[in-house]
Enzyme design. Structure first.
Site, short mmCIF file in Angstrom:
data_model
loop_
_atom_site.label_atom_id
_atom_site.label_comp_id
_atom_site.label_asym_id
_atom_site.label_seq_id
_atom_site.Cartn_x
_atom_site.Cartn_y
_atom_site.Cartn_z
N CYS A 101 0.85 -1.20 0.00
CA CYS A 101 0.00 0.00 0.00
C CYS A 101 0.88 1.24 0.00
CB CYS A 101 -0.90 -0.01 1.24
SG CYS A 101 -2.05 1.38 1.31
N HIS A 143 -9.07 -4.01 -2.10
CA HIS A 143 -8.10 -3.24 -1.32
C HIS A 143 -8.51 -1.77 -1.27
CE1 HIS A 143 -3.84 -2.22 -0.10
NE2 HIS A 143 -4.26 -1.05 -0.58
N GLU A 144 -8.84 -1.21 -2.43
CA GLU A 144 -9.22 0.21 -2.48
C GLU A 144 -10.57 0.45 -1.80
OE1 GLU A 144 -6.87 2.11 -3.14
OE2 GLU A 144 -5.59 0.71 -4.21
N HIS A 147 -10.12 1.00 1.78
CA HIS A 147 -9.71 2.37 2.12
C HIS A 147 -10.92 3.27 2.35
CE1 HIS A 147 -5.39 2.50 2.00
NE2 HIS A 147 -5.35 1.92 0.81
#
Length: 177
Positions: A101, A143-144, A147
């Protein structure tokens, strides 16, 4: 080309918040932010970046997979802005694979993710898109999306043994070639 933005690191409060839905998809400032995010992810050799990583608490990220020094085996795809994204369905199968990341520099981990997901998002023109993503691209999306919910990949590690330094990761790549 748009300017690159400063990427915030682990510990920054924006990375720990749930991002706000985007209300006005045609906002010129939003379009500028998208351009800046695309430049930022390309200059940082990333394959994705979320608005919270530049301290903007909005439900927006860019998926920009391409082979680079951080991900030499990444598939090629054009940078794609995904606004108000969500997963609408997923496979039962999960796969544990490498992640890093831009907001957690120097760290890699083996993270379990769904192998296949069906997603919805608005593109930068405001059109609703629905598609099935698999493998590495599905991993980037998940993954995003994390966030946007205040979750870092290191929060998903199942064991401390799944955490590695960037150097250990690069050494394992070199050995697999």
């Amino acid at each position: 080309m748009a300017d690159s933005l400063k990427i915030v690191h682990q510990g920054h409060p924006t990375l720990q918040q749930t991002a706000r839905d985007i209300q006005y998809l045609d906002d010129p400032q939003l379009q500028k932010l998208i351009d800046h995010l695309i430049t930022t992810v390309q200059e940082a050799n990333g394959v994705g970046i979320a608005a919270p990583q530049v301290a903007a608490s909005l439900r927006l990220f860019i998926v920009a997979s391409r082979p680079n020094s951080r991900y030499p085996y990444a598939p090629q795809m054009p940078p794609t802005a995904m606004l108000n994204p969500r997963i609408v369905a997923h496979s039962q199968e999960t796969v544990k694979d490498w992640e890093g990341c831009l907001s957690v520099p120097g760290v890699r981990g083996l993270v379990p993710r769904y192998r296949e997901i069906e997603v919805e998002y608005c593109d930068r023109a405001g059109n609703l898109q629905r598609q099935v993503l698999t493998d590495f691209i599905a991993r980037i999306f998940q993954h995003e999306l994390d966030h946007l919910d205040g979750i870092l990949f290191i929060d998903r590690l199942q064991s401390h043994e799944d955490r590695f330094t960037e150097e250990e990761y690069q050494n394992s790549l070199a050995q697999s070639r």
